[in-house]
Write an enzyme that holds these catalytic residues in place. Structure first.
Site, PDB file in Angstrom:
ATOM      1  N   LYS A 188       0.828  -1.196   0.000  1.00 31.22           N
ATOM      2  CA  LYS A 188       0.000   0.000   0.000  1.00 31.22           C
ATOM      3  C   LYS A 188       0.873   1.262   0.000  1.00 31.22           C
ATOM      4  CE  LYS A 188      -4.348   0.193   2.368  1.00 31.22           C
ATOM      5  NZ  LYS A 188      -5.093   0.277   3.629  1.00 31.22           N
ATOM      6  N   THR A 199     -10.680  -0.801  13.942  1.00 28.68           N
ATOM      7  CA  THR A 199     -11.198  -1.337  15.211  1.00 28.68           C
ATOM      8  C   THR A 199     -12.397  -2.228  14.885  1.00 28.68           C
ATOM      9  OG1 THR A 199     -12.468   0.730  15.475  1.00 28.68           O
ATOM     10  CG2 THR A 199     -10.433   0.524  16.736  1.00 28.68           C
ATOM     11  N   HIS A 227     -33.925   8.037   4.462  1.00 26.24           N
ATOM     12  CA  HIS A 227     -34.182   7.346   3.191  1.00 26.24           C
ATOM     13  C   HIS A 227     -34.297   5.854   3.469  1.00 26.24           C
ATOM     14  CE1 HIS A 227     -33.369  11.022   1.090  1.00 26.24           C
ATOM     15  NE2 HIS A 227     -32.233  11.134   1.756  1.00 26.24           N
ATOM     16  N   ALA A 228     -35.482   5.329   3.231  1.00 26.88           N
ATOM     17  CA  ALA A 228     -35.680   3.894   3.455  1.00 26.88           C
ATOM     18  C   ALA A 228     -34.889   3.114   2.407  1.00 26.88           C
ATOM     19  CB  ALA A 228     -37.164   3.569   3.369  1.00 26.88           C
ATOM     20  N   GLY A 235     -25.465  -0.660   5.970  1.00 31.28           N
ATOM     21  CA  GLY A 235     -24.276  -1.513   5.949  1.00 31.28           C
ATOM     22  C   GLY A 235     -23.064  -0.641   6.175  1.00 31.28           C
ATOM     23  N   CYS A 240     -18.865   0.813   9.507  1.00 32.93           N
ATOM     24  CA  CYS A 240     -18.973   1.445  10.830  1.00 32.93           C
ATOM     25  C   CYS A 240     -20.290   1.241  11.558  1.00 32.93           C
ATOM     26  CB  CYS A 240     -18.622   2.914  10.712  1.00 32.93           C
ATOM     27  SG  CYS A 240     -16.853   3.070  10.381  1.00 32.93           S
ATOM     28  N   LYS A 290     -22.880   1.545  -0.260  1.00 35.30           N
ATOM     29  CA  LYS A 290     -23.462   2.828  -0.653  1.00 35.30           C
ATOM     30  C   LYS A 290     -22.729   3.272  -1.911  1.00 35.30           C
ATOM     31  CE  LYS A 290     -21.694   6.509   1.517  1.00 35.30           C
ATOM     32  NZ  LYS A 290     -21.447   7.467   2.589  1.00 35.30           N
TER      33      LYS A 290
HETATM   34  P1  NAD Z   1      -9.088   0.408   7.360  1.00 37.20           P
HETATM   35  O1  NAD Z   1      -9.239  -0.993   7.792  1.00 37.20           O
HETATM   36  O2  NAD Z   1      -9.524   0.845   5.999  1.00 37.20           O
HETATM   37  O3  NAD Z   1      -7.547   0.854   7.505  1.00 37.20           O
HETATM   38  C1  NAD Z   1      -6.744   0.605   8.609  1.00 37.20           C
HETATM   39  C2  NAD Z   1      -5.278   0.658   8.156  1.00 37.20           C
HETATM   40  O4  NAD Z   1      -4.433   0.617   9.307  1.00 37.20           O
HETATM   41  C3  NAD Z   1      -4.849  -0.519   7.280  1.00 37.20           C
HETATM   42  O5  NAD Z   1      -4.268  -0.025   6.077  1.00 37.20           O
HETATM   43  C4  NAD Z   1      -3.815  -1.279   8.131  1.00 37.20           C
HETATM   44  O6  NAD Z   1      -2.801  -1.883   7.351  1.00 37.20           O
HETATM   45  C5  NAD Z   1      -3.280  -0.151   8.989  1.00 37.20           C
HETATM   46  N1  NAD Z   1      -2.638  -0.582  10.247  1.00 37.20           N
HETATM   47  C6  NAD Z   1      -3.103  -1.444  11.174  1.00 37.20           C
HETATM   48  N2  NAD Z   1      -2.238  -1.527  12.210  1.00 37.20           N
HETATM   49  C7  NAD Z   1      -1.203  -0.707  11.929  1.00 37.20           C
HETATM   50  C8  NAD Z   1       0.002  -0.341  12.597  1.00 37.20           C
HETATM   51  N3  NAD Z   1       0.341  -0.858  13.793  1.00 37.20           N
HETATM   52  N4  NAD Z   1       0.835   0.520  12.007  1.00 37.20           N
HETATM   53  C9  NAD Z   1       0.538   1.049  10.794  1.00 37.20           C
HETATM   54  N5  NAD Z   1      -0.594   0.757  10.120  1.00 37.20           N
HETATM   55  C10 NAD Z   1      -1.461  -0.101  10.677  1.00 37.20           C
HETATM   56  O7  NAD Z   1      -9.842   1.269   8.476  1.00 37.20           O
HETATM   57  P2  NAD Z   1     -10.756   2.590   8.301  1.00 37.20           P
HETATM   58  O8  NAD Z   1     -12.024   2.272   7.610  1.00 37.20           O
HETATM   59  O9  NAD Z   1      -9.895   3.712   7.828  1.00 37.20           O
HETATM   60  O10 NAD Z   1     -11.116   2.855   9.844  1.00 37.20           O
HETATM   61  C11 NAD Z   1     -10.142   3.228  10.786  1.00 37.20           C
HETATM   62  C12 NAD Z   1     -10.849   3.676  12.045  1.00 37.20           C
HETATM   63  O11 NAD Z   1     -11.617   4.859  11.780  1.00 37.20           O
HETATM   64  C13 NAD Z   1     -11.861   2.658  12.606  1.00 37.20           C
HETATM   65  O12 NAD Z   1     -11.815   2.728  14.008  1.00 37.20           O
HETATM   66  C14 NAD Z   1     -13.188   3.165  12.114  1.00 37.20           C
HETATM   67  O13 NAD Z   1     -14.252   2.819  12.959  1.00 37.20           O
HETATM   68  C15 NAD Z   1     -12.984   4.667  12.142  1.00 37.20           C
HETATM   69  N6  NAD Z   1     -13.829   5.410  11.190  1.00 37.20           N
HETATM   70  C16 NAD Z   1     -13.957   4.957   9.907  1.00 37.20           C
HETATM   71  C17 NAD Z   1     -14.727   5.696   8.994  1.00 37.20           C
HETATM   72  C18 NAD Z   1     -14.912   5.222   7.574  1.00 37.20           C
HETATM   73  O14 NAD Z   1     -15.653   5.862   6.850  1.00 37.20           O
HETATM   74  N7  NAD Z   1     -14.286   4.153   7.133  1.00 37.20           N
HETATM   75  C19 NAD Z   1     -15.301   6.914   9.396  1.00 37.20           C
HETATM   76  C20 NAD Z   1     -15.110   7.358  10.715  1.00 37.20           C
HETATM   77  C21 NAD Z   1     -14.357   6.592  11.607  1.00 37.20           C
HETATM   78  C1  UGA Z   2     -21.172   6.668   8.646  1.00 31.56           C
HETATM   79  C2  UGA Z   2     -21.520   8.035   9.254  1.00 31.56           C
HETATM   80  O1  UGA Z   2     -22.459   8.717   8.400  1.00 31.56           O
HETATM   81  C3  UGA Z   2     -20.274   8.890   9.400  1.00 31.56           C
HETATM   82  O2  UGA Z   2     -20.607  10.119  10.061  1.00 31.56           O
HETATM   83  C4  UGA Z   2     -19.252   8.125  10.247  1.00 31.56           C
HETATM   84  O3  UGA Z   2     -18.049   8.851  10.370  1.00 31.56           O
HETATM   85  C5  UGA Z   2     -18.967   6.782   9.608  1.00 31.56           C
HETATM   86  O4  UGA Z   2     -20.198   6.033   9.459  1.00 31.56           O
HETATM   87  C6  UGA Z   2     -18.044   5.975  10.448  1.00 31.56           C
HETATM   88  O5  UGA Z   2     -18.054   6.076  11.652  1.00 31.56           O
HETATM   89  O6  UGA Z   2     -17.313   5.254   9.820  1.00 31.56           O
HETATM   90  P1  UGA Z   2     -20.626   5.762   6.177  1.00 31.56           P
HETATM   91  O7  UGA Z   2     -20.728   4.412   6.804  1.00 31.56           O
HETATM   92  O8  UGA Z   2     -19.470   6.084   5.303  1.00 31.56           O
HETATM   93  O9  UGA Z   2     -20.653   6.888   7.329  1.00 31.56           O
HETATM   94  O10 UGA Z   2     -21.912   5.984   5.287  1.00 31.56           O
HETATM   95  P2  UGA Z   2     -23.386   6.573   5.493  1.00 31.56           P
HETATM   96  O11 UGA Z   2     -23.638   7.558   4.431  1.00 31.56           O
HETATM   97  O12 UGA Z   2     -23.644   7.000   6.881  1.00 31.56           O
HETATM   98  O13 UGA Z   2     -24.272   5.273   5.171  1.00 31.56           O
HETATM   99  C7  UGA Z   2     -24.251   4.136   6.015  1.00 31.56           C
HETATM  100  C8  UGA Z   2     -25.308   3.149   5.582  1.00 31.56           C
HETATM  101  O14 UGA Z   2     -26.621   3.654   5.842  1.00 31.56           O
HETATM  102  C9  UGA Z   2     -25.281   2.835   4.080  1.00 31.56           C
HETATM  103  O15 UGA Z   2     -25.513   1.453   3.901  1.00 31.56           O
HETATM  104  C10 UGA Z   2     -26.428   3.657   3.509  1.00 31.56           C
HETATM  105  O16 UGA Z   2     -26.971   3.119   2.345  1.00 31.56           O
HETATM  106  C11 UGA Z   2     -27.414   3.608   4.665  1.00 31.56           C
HETATM  107  N1  UGA Z   2     -28.355   4.754   4.674  1.00 31.56           N
HETATM  108  C12 UGA Z   2     -27.910   6.002   4.943  1.00 31.56           C
HETATM  109  C13 UGA Z   2     -29.703   4.523   4.442  1.00 31.56           C
HETATM  110  O17 UGA Z   2     -30.133   3.369   4.196  1.00 31.56           O
HETATM  111  N2  UGA Z   2     -30.560   5.585   4.496  1.00 31.56           N
HETATM  112  C14 UGA Z   2     -30.149   6.851   4.771  1.00 31.56           C
HETATM  113  O18 UGA Z   2     -31.005   7.769   4.813  1.00 31.56           O
HETATM  114  C15 UGA Z   2     -28.790   7.065   4.994  1.00 31.56           C
END
Ligand code: NAD
Ligand code: UGA
Length: 435
Positions: free
Chosen positions: A35, A86, A254-255, A260, A263, A324
């Site tokens: 990566k 996490t 939005h239903a 999914g 998070c 989504k």
């Molecule tokens: P992800 O699984 O996409 O990425 C995690 C990355 O961390 C991976 O590339 C992995 O190789 C790396 N990693 C793991 N251990 C490591 C280490 N010791 N040193 C260096 N790299 C390391 O995760 P994500 O979706 O970005 O989510 C990360 C966190 O943010 C989660 O706790 C999640 O709940 C939170 N979060 C995610 C979203 C989202 O939209 N995905 C939004 C808000 C919060």
């Molecule tokens: C969600 C939160 O919206 C973010 O604020 C948060 O940071 C993130 O989780 C996280 O903690 O990772 P995300 O999962 O990227 O973001 O996407 P959303 O747009 O929230 O959609 C989540 C799911 O709910 C999707 O499956 C979407 O289709 C569904 N959804 C959303 C609905 O079915 N109806 C809605 O009205 C909105």
């Protein structure tokens, strides 16, 4: 400010790139050498609109680089952000904190001058205190503070959400850490984004409570949608009428086929476990988790009913499999429940998705992949519209129907008006409204 971002997933990469765009000097670190090699070559490993351009601009300005060398990045940083995964821990529904703890241990050994160690990952209350303990046990001499800075960005709109947040939440224990965090987020404060400082536990709790509330709002409207179908109401009108009440608001009403993503499912499960552990069961959240599972299964029943229960041998085209639009992320997507059920019942499933193929090929065995919707629906008995990608919003319905051998369509995102579907010759079902 010099920032080290540990973890270059959806959150770490977007946050690192955006911080560098603020003018900070950022090194993004990941364990995954492949990566990092791709990122260093300017290649964005995920699909997130606008990210490639922003990344290129800041790499060119030499404010952003990528490395597998955590120790070097940490040694030079004023703030180190932990943005590792996490996920749900196998077996008990808790958040798996092993990546956060491993990162903390590694960071500890590399700390030099005063550093703020910031947890950006979504973590249960008490985790920042635990990170602080790990740091001081591993490196008793280290000069550091911890801060909790949960992230609220959505995939597909991540840059806009990061650059124009409703709020930034930062949990700190003293003014020294607060000053560093204030300096990091100053560009947003100057744009009037509220930066809210709290204690550590409240910041950690805000993140779970916000995600669980949003998941509840979606699940509430999904359950109302099922009732609308029975009583002859239209959930689109119902959610519009509800959302015009300023206390309710129109968003996340939005239903659809159930929430999914990476998070909502894992964070609701973790919050439910935290509640159980503290003998304060979060009964609403527990119910939301169950209802969301039931809603995904209900979609399968709806599709079966649409085909009069005779699925075996039917050709079904599925449009959209990511959880989504505008993401390639398949984590806990409703398609992972729906598509295997169709395949298992003997349907011949043809799939198209603008970005989902890479992950989808691994996660959805037994289907064939097609480049575009008109190709996917060739000689199909039924179409299932599962993810509301823009590419699927303005289909030529007559062309679509003529390419099929059947007339059934399940619009599980309520994209199309019933009169348009009927005019094109479809026998349609949707969510929360009779057609
Ligand atoms: P992800 O699984 O996409 O990425 C995690 C990355 O961390 C991976 O590339 C992995 O190789 C790396 N990693 C793991 N251990 C490591 C280490 N010791 N040193 C260096 N790299 C390391 O995760 P994500 O979706 O970005 O989510 C990360 C966190 O943010 C989660 O706790 C999640 O709940 C939170 N979060 C995610 C979203 C989202 O939209 N995905 C939004 C808000 C919060
Ligand atoms: C969600 C939160 O919206 C973010 O604020 C948060 O940071 C993130 O989780 C996280 O903690 O990772 P995300 O999962 O990227 O973001 O996407 P959303 O747009 O929230 O959609 C989540 C799911 O709910 C999707 O499956 C979407 O289709 C569904 N959804 C959303 C609905 O079915 N109806 C809605 O009205 C909105």
């Amino acid at each position: 400010m010099r920032i080290a971002m540990i973890g270059t997933g959806y959150v770490g990469l977007v946050s690192g790139v955006c911080f560098s765009d603020f003018g900070h000097s950022v090194t993004c670190v990941d364990l995954n050498a492949d990566k990092i090699a791709r990122l260093s070559a300017g290649e964005v490993p995920i699909y997130e609109p606008g990210l490639d351009e922003l990344m290129a601009r800041n790499m060119a300005a030499r404010r952003l680089d990528f490395s597998t060398n955590l120790a070097d990045a940490v040694a030079q940083a004023d703030a180190v952000f932990i943005a590792v995964g996490t996920p749900t821990r196998r077996g008990d529904g808790h958040a798996d904190l092993s990546y956060v703890e491993a990162a903390a241990r590694e960071i500890a050994t590399a700390l030099t001058d005063y550093t703020v160690v910031v947890t950006k990952s979504t973590v249960p209350v008490g985790t920042n205190a635990r990170v602080a303990r790990i740091l001081s046990e591993t490196a008793p001499e280290a000069d550091f503070d911890v801060a909790s800075n949960p992230e609220f960005l959505r995939e597909g709109a991540a840059i806009e959400d990061f650059m124009r947040p409703d709020r930034v939440v930062v949990g700190v224990e003293n003014d020294r850490a607060r000053d560093v965090m204030q300096a990091i987020y100053r560009p947003l404060s100057l744009r009037d984004a509220p930066v809210m400082f709290t204690d550590l536990a409240s910041a950690e709790m805000i993140k779970y409570a916000a995600n669980a509330f949003l998941a509840t709002k979606i699940t509430f409207i999904n359950e109302i949608a099922s009732l609308c179908e029975r009583v002859g109401a239209d959930v689109k009108q119902v959610s519009k009428g509800m959302g015009l009440d300023g206390r309710i608001g129109p968003k996340f009403l939005h239903a659809g086929p159930g929430y999914g993503g990476s998070c909502f499912p894992k964070d609701t499960r973790a919050l439910a476990r935290i509640g159980q552990e503290h003998a304060v069961p979060q009964r609403i959240v527990e119910t939301v988790i169950d209802v969301n599972e039931a809603i995904k299964r209900r979609m399968v029943d709806k599709i079966f009913d649409m085909l009069d229960g005779r699925i075996a041998g039917k050709r079904v085209a599925v449009l959209g499999v990511t959880f989504k639009p505008d993401t390639d992320d398949m984590r806990e997507a409703p398609s992972l429940t729906i598509v295997p059920a169709l395949v298992g019942a003997g349907a011949e499933v043809r799939v198209t998705d603008p970005q989902g193929r890479h992950e989808g090929e691994r996660l959805l065995p037994g289907v064939t992949w097609h480049e575009d919707p008109y190709d996917a629906v060739q000689e199909a008995d039924a179409v299932v519209l599962l993810t509301e990608w823009n590419q699927f919003r303005a289909l030529d319905l007559t062309r679509l129907r003529k390419a099929m051998r059947g007339t059934a369509i399940a619009d599980l995102r309520n994209i199309y008006r019933s009169e348009d579907l009927t005019a094109a010759g479809f026998k349609a079902i949707a969510i929360g409204r009779g057609l």
